[in-house]
Design an enzyme around this catalytic site. Sequence first.
Site: not given
Length: 233
Positions: A141, A145
């Site tokens: 994650y 990002k």
Amino acid sequence: MTAIEGSVALVTGGSRGIGRALVDALYERGAKKVYATARDPRTVTQPDAVPLALEVTDPASVAAAAEQAQDVTLLINNAGASVNAKFLDAPVDDVRREFETNFYGPLLVTRALVPVIERNGGGHILNVHSVLSWIGLANSYSASKAALWSLTNSLRLDLRPRGIEVTGLHVGYVDTDLAAHVDAPKSSPDSVAAQALDGIEANAFEVLADDISRQVKAGLAADPAVLYGRFAA
């Protein structure tokens, strides 16, 4: 300055959480029309929104949505996933799945809608990042990002000459379904949406929507041992 009043916006992942709050806030500030996308458009319950089917990882779905939204002047890439696959032992396909949603999804949607926004006289793109763009505590994650943050910064340089401004939104935990399992202070979706739209109207490069985002961003100027030392013990 970007005018939200009278704009036509498209919000990916617009049926719940931050996306739903953004749709509400856009109408409150005078947007003329807001497309709220979801895999299943029947989940879009905001009464004024225009439901639009969209799977951001599917090029055909992206193309079909862009064809239906030829009046867009403001794009908000909000849809995302939180797989949090560990790099050393999770299936590599799980890492790829995170990047497909959080990086390639916004890229595909942006590529499809930039010509539309440009034909409509220019406008604005907001990409929803995370405080975890800057600190690798969430495995795939965080990496996805961080890649989106870099994409946003590159797009800003590419698109300003074409009359399109680009803003990145960073935020920590928000009181949504995605963070329901987290026992920590959370921002309200309405507060995050309001700050995001303030940033759009001001043509801000970045919006840091909570204290933790501001603290971690400031910490990037320090030695990595300061930022990571307490987690690596």
